[in-house]
Design a protein around this motif. Structure first.
Motif, short mmCIF file in Angstrom:
data_model
loop_
_atom_site.label_atom_id
_atom_site.label_comp_id
_atom_site.label_asym_id
_atom_site.label_seq_id
_atom_site.Cartn_x
_atom_site.Cartn_y
_atom_site.Cartn_z
N SER A 63 -47.04 -6.45 -17.60
CA SER A 63 -47.46 -5.04 -17.30
C SER A 63 -46.11 -4.28 -17.10
O SER A 63 -45.70 -3.14 -17.66
CB SER A 63 -48.22 -4.70 -15.91
OG SER A 63 -48.33 -3.47 -15.69
N SER A 64 -45.09 -4.91 -16.13
CA SER A 64 -43.67 -4.46 -15.76
C SER A 64 -42.97 -4.27 -17.15
O SER A 64 -42.32 -2.91 -17.27
CB SER A 64 -43.20 -5.17 -14.72
OG SER A 64 -43.82 -5.51 -13.52
N VAL A 74 -31.77 2.13 -13.81
CA VAL A 74 -30.95 0.51 -14.03
C VAL A 74 -30.09 0.28 -12.93
O VAL A 74 -30.32 -0.75 -12.24
CB VAL A 74 -30.03 0.48 -15.32
CG1 VAL A 74 -29.85 -0.80 -15.36
CG2 VAL A 74 -31.37 0.64 -16.52
N VAL A 75 -29.09 1.31 -12.50
CA VAL A 75 -28.32 0.98 -11.34
C VAL A 75 -29.13 0.71 -9.88
O VAL A 75 -28.97 -0.07 -9.35
CB VAL A 75 -27.27 2.15 -11.26
CG1 VAL A 75 -26.44 1.92 -9.80
CG2 VAL A 75 -26.43 2.15 -12.38
N TYR A 76 -30.01 1.65 -9.52
CA TYR A 76 -30.95 1.55 -8.45
C TYR A 76 -31.62 0.21 -8.39
O TYR A 76 -31.75 -0.56 -7.32
CB TYR A 76 -31.93 2.89 -8.43
CG TYR A 76 -32.69 2.77 -7.15
CD1 TYR A 76 -32.12 3.10 -6.09
CD2 TYR A 76 -33.93 2.41 -7.25
CE1 TYR A 76 -32.95 3.22 -4.93
CE2 TYR A 76 -34.66 2.45 -6.01
CZ TYR A 76 -34.30 3.03 -4.96
OH TYR A 76 -35.14 2.73 -3.70
N ALA A 77 -32.29 -0.01 -9.59
CA ALA A 77 -33.25 -1.22 -9.81
C ALA A 77 -32.15 -2.62 -9.53
O ALA A 77 -32.66 -3.51 -8.82
CB ALA A 77 -33.95 -1.42 -11.05
N ALA A 78 -31.05 -2.46 -9.94
CA ALA A 78 -30.17 -3.68 -9.91
C ALA A 78 -29.80 -3.94 -8.52
O ALA A 78 -29.67 -5.26 -7.99
CB ALA A 78 -28.90 -3.49 -11.08
N ASN A 86 -38.27 -3.50 -10.48
CA ASN A 86 -38.35 -4.15 -9.26
C ASN A 86 -39.42 -5.42 -8.93
O ASN A 86 -39.77 -5.37 -8.12
CB ASN A 86 -38.24 -3.21 -8.27
CG ASN A 86 -37.18 -2.51 -8.08
OD1 ASN A 86 -35.98 -3.21 -7.89
ND2 ASN A 86 -37.22 -1.25 -7.97
N TRP A 87 -39.93 -5.68 -10.51
CA TRP A 87 -41.09 -6.77 -10.25
C TRP A 87 -40.58 -7.92 -9.38
O TRP A 87 -41.32 -8.49 -8.66
CB TRP A 87 -41.32 -7.24 -11.79
CG TRP A 87 -42.26 -8.42 -11.80
CD1 TRP A 87 -43.43 -8.33 -11.68
CD2 TRP A 87 -41.96 -9.78 -11.70
NE1 TRP A 87 -44.25 -9.29 -11.83
CE2 TRP A 87 -43.28 -10.32 -11.83
CE3 TRP A 87 -40.90 -10.56 -11.68
CZ2 TRP A 87 -43.27 -11.88 -11.78
CZ3 TRP A 87 -40.88 -12.11 -11.72
CH2 TRP A 87 -42.14 -12.51 -11.72
N ALA A 127 -42.35 4.84 -11.66
CA ALA A 127 -42.91 3.83 -12.52
C ALA A 127 -41.89 2.51 -13.13
O ALA A 127 -42.11 1.65 -13.10
CB ALA A 127 -43.77 4.38 -14.12
N VAL A 128 -40.80 3.32 -13.51
CA VAL A 128 -39.76 2.35 -14.13
C VAL A 128 -39.18 1.55 -12.97
O VAL A 128 -39.07 0.27 -13.24
CB VAL A 128 -38.46 3.01 -14.80
CG1 VAL A 128 -37.32 2.55 -15.11
CG2 VAL A 128 -39.12 3.89 -16.08
N GLN A 129 -38.92 2.04 -11.91
CA GLN A 129 -38.69 1.39 -10.72
C GLN A 129 -39.53 0.41 -10.30
O GLN A 129 -39.04 -0.80 -10.03
CB GLN A 129 -38.25 2.41 -9.53
CG GLN A 129 -36.96 3.04 -9.64
CD GLN A 129 -36.06 2.31 -9.99
OE1 GLN A 129 -35.48 1.47 -9.03
NE2 GLN A 129 -35.17 2.78 -11.05
N GLY A 130 -40.82 0.76 -10.43
CA GLY A 130 -41.92 -0.32 -10.23
C GLY A 130 -41.67 -1.40 -11.05
O GLY A 130 -41.75 -2.72 -10.67
N ALA A 131 -41.33 -1.26 -12.44
CA ALA A 131 -41.38 -2.23 -13.26
C ALA A 131 -39.99 -2.96 -13.12
O ALA A 131 -39.95 -4.05 -13.24
CB ALA A 131 -41.23 -1.63 -14.72
#
Length: 358
Positions: A155-156, A194-198, A317-318, A311-315
């Motif tokens: 899903s992510s 991308v930077v925030y999720a990393a 940050n799986w 939504a992208v952050q949730g994906a």
């Protein structure tokens, strides 16, 4: 590779050698296809809801009553579809888990009872094996978690691929004025996401790097505690309270101590995961604000891109959201693998003992 790492890989391989047999001659693949289709349809509904969000806030900004009423009817349809898909997904996921647990537990019990191994599997290689706990609790977690994790990861991936496109197309270009020039950053929301999720993922890996070991020790302490209680309860002779009380107290103290360590691990991982949950929506809105102020996007597009950012952050940050569950699964799968390896060793030993007389 260290000896410990090689041994851990061998144990996990042994777990999958047995657990993977479920995929042969069972409805596993049909259930997996159902889950994949359900995930795909659910992501499509989320995609439509994202655009509904844009249209609704644009209609509010324009004070278009008829359009607002029409969108309210569309929302009911999308919500009904999402609820139906969610209910179907729960049925498919839990059916998969139930069948897999039943299959694996049956194999473990069969192997445990064969040749009366249960009489010799209690204490091997200087370690208490606690086969009862591993057959019941560890086998449950070892078959429950993979389904949840794989479905969540799929899903992510689909959400990330879908809403990254939304961020790129709707978010637009950010213009930053430096001295006399202007720097244009096309698709800046994608880069920021991308930077925030990393950053959040790296933080989770750092603060939770000991969680697998902590969960393993906690499970072992729980199993030892149950073993001690069961042993006292099934004594064939009545023993004085003074003989059993210290043993029970020591086992209890070990359990409580390991739970204290686990609490510390969860506190650190929650610091990262909960902080991400609070900050991601706000950061999305803040990043969209410059283009809205400049009149390049509408209010509806701001809410749409902010929702897409979340939504992208949730994906992305799986791992952040599922790290504790992943660690728990790795611990339980390893413990089941240890039990299977122990049973294999007992079988090999028995064959060697009877070989000269055959």
């Amino acid at each position: 590779m260290s000896i410990e790492a090689a041994s851990a890989r061998a144990v996990m391989h042994r777990f999958w050698k047995t657990a993977g047999g479920f995929w042969r001659g069972t409805p596993a693949w049909a259930l997996l296809v159902l889950l994949v289709i359900g995930v795909g349809l659910q992501v499509f509904v989320q995609y439509r809801l994202n655009y509904w969000n844009r249209d609704f806030f644009n209609a509010l900004e324009a004070r278009e009553g008829r359009q607002i009423w029409h969108l309210a009817q569309v929302l009911f349809t999308l919500a009904a579809a999402s609820i139906a898909l969610a209910v179907t997904a729960v049925w498919g996921r839990m059916t998969f888990q139930r069948l897999w647990r039943d299959w694996l537990t049956s194999r473990l019990i069969e192997s445990w009872l064969e040749e009366q191994r249960y009489q010799r599997a209690g204490f091997v290689n200087g370690q208490r094996q606690n086969p009862e706990y591993r057959i019941t609790e560890d086998a449950r977690i070892a078959t429950d978690a993979p389904i949840d994790l794989v479905v969540g990861l799929l899903s992510s991936l689909l959400v990330a691929g879908t809403f990254v496109v939304v961020l790129w197309n709707v978010g637009g270009t950010l213009e930053v004025r430096i001295w006399e020039g202007v720097i244009r950053l096309p698709g800046y929301l994608v880069g920021a996401s991308v930077v925030y999720a990393a950053g959040t993922t790296l933080s989770m890996m750092v603060v939770g790097r000991y969680m697998v070991d902590v969960i393993e020790r906690k499970n072992q302490a729980e199993a030892d505690f149950k073993y001690v209680v069961a042993r006292v309860n099934t004594r064939t002779t009545l023993a004085p309270y003074a003989e059993d009380a210290p043993t029970l107290a020591a086992a209890q103290e070990s359990v409580i101590g390991q739970w204290k360590r686990l609490c510390g691990q969860h506190m650190r991982t929650t610091f990262v995961s909960h902080g991400n949950t609070l900050l991601a929506p706000i950061i999305g809105l803040v990043l969209c604000a410059p283009n809205y102020i400049m009149g390049r996007v509408t209010l509806g597009e701001v809410t749409q891109t902010a929702a897409a950012f979340v939504a992208v952050q949730g994906a992305f940050n799986w791992l952040v959201d599922n790290y504790p569950r992943l660690a728990e699964w790795m611990s339980s799968a390893y413990r089941v693998g240890i039990l299977l390896t122990t049973l294999d060793a007992l079988d090999t030993k028995r064959k060697r003992e009877v070989a000269p007389t055959s």
